[in-house]
Scaffold this motif. Sequence first.
Motif, mmCIF file in Angstrom:
data_model
loop_
_atom_site.group_PDB
_atom_site.id
_atom_site.type_symbol
_atom_site.label_atom_id
_atom_site.label_comp_id
_atom_site.label_asym_id
_atom_site.label_seq_id
_atom_site.Cartn_x
_atom_site.Cartn_y
_atom_site.Cartn_z
ATOM 1 N N LEU A 60 2.002 -4.480 3.712
ATOM 2 C CA LEU A 60 3.162 -3.595 3.678
ATOM 3 C C LEU A 60 2.692 -2.196 3.320
ATOM 4 O O LEU A 60 2.100 -1.985 2.267
ATOM 5 C CB LEU A 60 4.170 -4.096 2.636
ATOM 6 N N LEU A 61 2.933 -1.244 4.204
ATOM 7 C CA LEU A 61 2.519 0.141 3.987
ATOM 8 C C LEU A 61 3.757 1.008 3.823
ATOM 9 O O LEU A 61 4.666 0.965 4.657
ATOM 10 C CB LEU A 61 1.672 0.644 5.149
ATOM 11 N N LEU A 62 3.788 1.784 2.752
ATOM 12 C CA LEU A 62 4.938 2.614 2.419
ATOM 13 C C LEU A 62 4.545 4.081 2.474
ATOM 14 O O LEU A 62 3.679 4.514 1.720
ATOM 15 C CB LEU A 62 5.435 2.282 1.016
ATOM 16 N N VAL A 63 5.175 4.829 3.349
ATOM 17 C CA VAL A 63 4.881 6.257 3.487
ATOM 18 C C VAL A 63 5.977 7.047 2.783
ATOM 19 O O VAL A 63 7.165 6.773 2.941
ATOM 20 C CB VAL A 63 4.811 6.665 4.972
ATOM 21 N N THR A 64 5.558 8.041 1.994
ATOM 22 C CA THR A 64 6.505 8.884 1.278
ATOM 23 C C THR A 64 5.940 10.294 1.176
ATOM 24 O O THR A 64 4.754 10.508 1.417
ATOM 25 C CB THR A 64 6.796 8.303 -0.119
ATOM 26 N N ASN A 65 6.787 11.241 0.824
ATOM 27 C CA ASN A 65 6.343 12.622 0.655
ATOM 28 C C ASN A 65 6.140 12.943 -0.817
ATOM 29 O O ASN A 65 6.891 12.482 -1.670
ATOM 30 C CB ASN A 65 7.384 13.598 1.223
ATOM 31 N N GLU A 66 5.144 13.745 -1.080
ATOM 32 C CA GLU A 66 4.918 14.283 -2.416
ATOM 33 C C GLU A 66 5.653 15.617 -2.464
ATOM 34 O O GLU A 66 5.244 16.579 -1.819
ATOM 35 C CB GLU A 66 3.422 14.463 -2.656
ATOM 36 N N VAL A 67 6.776 15.663 -3.186
ATOM 37 C CA VAL A 67 7.648 16.846 -3.127
ATOM 38 C C VAL A 67 7.668 17.665 -4.410
ATOM 39 O O VAL A 67 8.297 18.714 -4.454
ATOM 40 C CB VAL A 67 9.098 16.448 -2.762
ATOM 41 N N GLY A 68 7.013 17.213 -5.460
ATOM 42 C CA GLY A 68 7.144 17.880 -6.745
ATOM 43 C C GLY A 68 6.123 18.957 -7.044
ATOM 44 O O GLY A 68 6.080 19.460 -8.163
ATOM 45 N N SER A 69 5.309 19.344 -6.075
ATOM 46 C CA SER A 69 4.234 20.300 -6.351
ATOM 47 C C SER A 69 4.615 21.748 -6.066
ATOM 48 O O SER A 69 3.857 22.658 -6.371
ATOM 49 C CB SER A 69 2.999 19.942 -5.516
ATOM 50 N N GLY A 70 5.784 21.953 -5.472
ATOM 51 C CA GLY A 70 6.186 23.313 -5.124
ATOM 52 C C GLY A 70 7.081 23.933 -6.172
ATOM 53 O O GLY A 70 7.122 23.505 -7.328
ATOM 54 N N ILE A 106 0.863 -1.182 0.000
ATOM 55 C CA ILE A 106 0.000 0.000 0.000
ATOM 56 C C ILE A 106 0.899 1.232 0.000
ATOM 57 O O ILE A 106 1.739 1.400 0.887
ATOM 58 C CB ILE A 106 -0.924 0.002 1.239
ATOM 59 N N PHE A 107 0.728 2.078 -0.991
ATOM 60 C CA PHE A 107 1.528 3.287 -1.180
ATOM 61 C C PHE A 107 0.749 4.474 -0.608
ATOM 62 O O PHE A 107 -0.414 4.675 -0.940
ATOM 63 C CB PHE A 107 1.774 3.472 -2.673
ATOM 64 N N ILE A 108 1.404 5.262 0.257
ATOM 65 C CA ILE A 108 0.738 6.395 0.911
ATOM 66 C C ILE A 108 1.637 7.619 0.779
ATOM 67 O O ILE A 108 2.766 7.635 1.268
ATOM 68 C CB ILE A 108 0.465 6.100 2.400
#
Length: 198
Positions: free
Chosen positions: A138-148, A3-5
């Motif tokens: 399996l849960l994967l936490v990541t940041n969305e960094v491309g919007s700024g 699971i991608f979060i």
Amino acid sequence: MAIFITGGARSGKSGFAEAYAMKLAKQGIYIATSQIWDDEMKERTAHHRATREQSGYGWRTIEEPLALAELLERLEAEHREDAERPAVLVDCLTLWLTNWLLRADYDTESGQDANRYDELHAEADKLIAAVADYTGPLLLVTNEVGSGIVPAYPLGRRFRDEAGRLNRKLAAVCAEAYLVVAGMPLDLKKHAFAFGED
């Protein structure tokens, strides 16, 4: 089931991931990828650990800043036959990528630029394969960094690009993908546009 979060800073993605893990399994393994470089990070890490302990959920914490693919492979082998598998939560992939990017960019022993980006890409490929092969929750936490805005310095631009590539590839191999905005998780795969077959 992977699971991608993703989401922005303080969007609620880690809280959502922890709550989801508690729904999926009776106990969990929390993989922390951060490295503690200063007092602020030390306090932040201690706060997160205390919050998990107070939740009443059976979290076991493993700190792994670099060898994430190998750890997932080991956990898959250890728990493959378990009747009730623990939920594995990785928090977060952005810090894991940062750890590898800094190694690829700078050689601490020589004090020189390293330019070992092939090593970074090989590690990312190993991680993607390990996630695709993982059969438990399996849960994967990541940041969305491309919007700024576009970062003003080369390493920042490379980080933004590498994070975007990694997120895209991981989301593709995950069964579910969520974007957390203002504390609200949005199901990306349910709403993703798909080209029809003619």
